[in-house]
Scaffold this motif. Structure first.
Motif, PDB file in Angstrom:
ATOM      1  N   ARG A  77      -4.649   5.272  71.927  1.00 14.82           N
ATOM      2  CA  ARG A  77      -5.647   6.194  71.394  1.00 14.82           C
ATOM      3  C   ARG A  77      -6.015   5.850  69.961  1.00 14.82           C
ATOM      4  NH1 ARG A  77      -3.850  12.149  69.774  1.00 14.82           N
ATOM      5  NH2 ARG A  77      -3.042  10.898  68.037  1.00 14.82           N
ATOM      6  N   ASP A  78      -5.011   5.573  69.149  1.00 12.66           N
ATOM      7  CA  ASP A  78      -5.232   5.414  67.714  1.00 12.66           C
ATOM      8  C   ASP A  78      -5.307   3.943  67.328  1.00 12.66           C
ATOM      9  OD1 ASP A  78      -5.138   8.207  67.302  1.00 12.66           O
ATOM     10  OD2 ASP A  78      -2.946   8.134  67.414  1.00 12.66           O
ATOM     11  N   PRO A  79      -6.371   3.535  66.643  1.00  7.12           N
ATOM     12  CA  PRO A  79      -6.557   2.121  66.317  1.00  7.12           C
ATOM     13  C   PRO A  79      -5.666   1.642  65.183  1.00  7.12           C
ATOM     14  CG  PRO A  79      -8.350   3.418  65.402  1.00  7.12           C
ATOM     15  CD  PRO A  79      -7.538   4.356  66.246  1.00  7.12           C
ATOM     16  N   LEU A  80      -5.389   0.356  65.203  1.00  4.93           N
ATOM     17  CA  LEU A  80      -4.707  -0.342  64.116  1.00  4.93           C
ATOM     18  C   LEU A  80      -5.736  -0.628  63.033  1.00  4.93           C
ATOM     19  CD1 LEU A  80      -2.234  -2.033  63.044  1.00  4.93           C
ATOM     20  CD2 LEU A  80      -3.174  -3.942  64.392  1.00  4.93           C
ATOM     21  N   CYS A  81      -5.443  -0.240  61.800  1.00  5.23           N
ATOM     22  CA  CYS A  81      -6.419  -0.358  60.723  1.00  5.23           C
ATOM     23  C   CYS A  81      -6.024  -1.339  59.626  1.00  5.23           C
ATOM     24  CB  CYS A  81      -6.662   1.016  60.077  1.00  5.23           C
ATOM     25  SG  CYS A  81      -7.274   2.282  61.205  1.00  5.23           S
ATOM     26  N   VAL A  82      -4.768  -1.300  59.230  1.00  8.49           N
ATOM     27  CA  VAL A  82      -4.310  -2.054  58.056  1.00  8.49           C
ATOM     28  C   VAL A  82      -2.956  -2.685  58.359  1.00  8.49           C
ATOM     29  CG1 VAL A  82      -3.573  -1.859  55.634  1.00  8.49           C
ATOM     30  CG2 VAL A  82      -5.555  -0.558  56.439  1.00  8.49           C
ATOM     31  N   VAL A  83      -2.765  -3.899  57.863  1.00  7.43           N
ATOM     32  CA  VAL A  83      -1.458  -4.549  57.920  1.00  7.43           C
ATOM     33  C   VAL A  83      -1.098  -4.995  56.510  1.00  7.43           C
ATOM     34  CG1 VAL A  83      -0.092  -6.453  58.860  1.00  7.43           C
ATOM     35  CG2 VAL A  83      -1.840  -5.346  60.284  1.00  7.43           C
ATOM     36  N   GLN A  84       0.112  -4.657  56.073  1.00  6.50           N
ATOM     37  CA  GLN A  84       0.562  -5.038  54.747  1.00  6.50           C
ATOM     38  C   GLN A  84       1.796  -5.917  54.852  1.00  6.50           C
ATOM     39  OE1 GLN A  84       0.215  -1.894  55.974  1.00  6.50           O
ATOM     40  NE2 GLN A  84       1.661  -0.467  55.035  1.00  6.50           N
ATOM     41  N   LEU A  85       1.897  -6.885  53.935  1.00  6.73           N
ATOM     42  CA  LEU A  85       2.948  -7.899  54.033  1.00  6.73           C
ATOM     43  C   LEU A  85       3.465  -8.265  52.648  1.00  6.73           C
ATOM     44  CD1 LEU A  85       0.124  -8.953  55.697  1.00  6.73           C
ATOM     45  CD2 LEU A  85       1.885 -10.171  56.958  1.00  6.73           C
ATOM     46  N   SER A  86       4.738  -8.688  52.605  1.00 10.74           N
ATOM     47  CA  SER A  86       5.321  -9.176  51.351  1.00 10.74           C
ATOM     48  C   SER A  86       6.409 -10.197  51.665  1.00 10.74           C
ATOM     49  CB  SER A  86       5.927  -8.022  50.540  1.00 10.74           C
ATOM     50  OG  SER A  86       6.578  -8.517  49.377  1.00 10.74           O
ATOM     51  N   SER A  87       6.481 -11.221  50.845  1.00 10.75           N
ATOM     52  CA  SER A  87       7.523 -12.241  51.012  1.00 10.75           C
ATOM     53  C   SER A  87       8.771 -11.894  50.231  1.00 10.75           C
ATOM     54  CB  SER A  87       7.000 -13.607  50.558  1.00 10.75           C
ATOM     55  OG  SER A  87       6.714 -13.596  49.163  1.00 10.75           O
ATOM     56  N   GLY A  88       8.773 -10.737  49.556  1.00  9.87           N
ATOM     57  CA  GLY A  88       9.924 -10.329  48.777  1.00  9.87           C
ATOM     58  C   GLY A  88       9.874 -10.741  47.329  1.00  9.87           C
ATOM     59  N   ASP A  89       8.725 -11.281  46.890  1.00  9.63           N
ATOM     60  CA  ASP A  89       8.579 -11.737  45.509  1.00  9.63           C
ATOM     61  C   ASP A  89       7.986 -10.671  44.585  1.00  9.63           C
ATOM     62  OD1 ASP A  89       6.007 -11.625  46.483  1.00  9.63           O
ATOM     63  OD2 ASP A  89       5.479 -13.709  45.991  1.00  9.63           O
ATOM     64  N   GLY A  90       7.812  -9.461  45.117  1.00  5.30           N
ATOM     65  CA  GLY A  90       7.223  -8.388  44.328  1.00  5.30           C
ATOM     66  C   GLY A  90       5.736  -8.216  44.547  1.00  5.30           C
TER      67      GLY A  90
END
Length: 205
Positions: A34-47
């Motif tokens: 029902r609910d769409p995927l809108c945003v994906v956030q990512l980090s390599s751990g470097d801040g």
């Protein structure tokens, strides 16, 4: 330390050489289908954090999809079951290999029933996360600075959480069990999409 906002996909070369990338997603709700995927956030751990506002008309994000399926990169989640299912449904890829700090917390921190990201981060990293923007409109045509900052905060500490939880899992002799659970997680997400979202197939009844 900085937050980078991208439209549609990660830029070429993003996370080159990384062996582990923390990932989270924002959706219009918590109902698969029902609910769409809108945003994906990512980090390599470097801040730094990279926030991708997806094009929901195509979900054409080849660089992101390549990262999600890269066997040389461990994808770190907190409650990865939902994100992995969303990626399979909307992006058409099975995310692997994975690590879930919520599963690790439940196996290692048996002295508590508080395994939400906010609680685990407060105890193990000493950081207080704000959840003010959690229920905001992630399908908007443009993300506010507050939304970007919130999205980033959910991935910036997962590497540190993994390190601390791994130490606890080793101490308690549960690392092998955790790894087996992580390996199963993509299959659990596939079961959710296939209609067994609310069914424990291992239960007696």
């Amino acid at each position: 330390m900085a937050n980078f906002l991208h439209e549609g996909d990660l830029p070429d070369g993003a996370f080159a050489g990384a062996t582990a990338v923390a990932i989270d997603s924002e959706t219009m709700g918590l109902r698969l289908g029902r609910d769409p995927l809108c945003v994906v956030q990512l980090s390599s751990g470097d801040g730094d954090a990279h926030v991708v506002r997806l094009d929901r008309s195509t979900y054409d994000a080849p660089n992101l999809k390549r990262l999600l399926t890269d066997p040389a990169v461990v994808k770190l989640f907190h409650f990865g079951r939902f994100d992995i299912a969303m990626f399979l449904l909307h992006l058409g890829v099975m995310t692997a290999p994975v690590y879930c700090t919520k599963i690790a917390s439940k196996l290692a921190r048996t002295y508590t029933d508080r395994h939400g990201l906010k609680d685990v981060t407060r105890e193990l990293v000493g950081v207080e996360l704000s959840k003010v923007q959690q229920s905001s409109d992630w399908g908007a045509a443009a993300l506010s600075p507050e939304q970007v900052a919130y999205a980033a905060s959910d991935v910036l500490h997962l590497h540190a959480l993994r390190e601390r939880l791994d130490a606890m899992l080793v101490r308690e002799g549960r690392m092998a069990l955790a790894k087996a659970a992580f390996d199963y997680l993509p299959h659990r997400a596939a079961l959710d999409l296939a209609g067994w979202e609310d069914v424990d197939i291992f239960a007696h009844s």
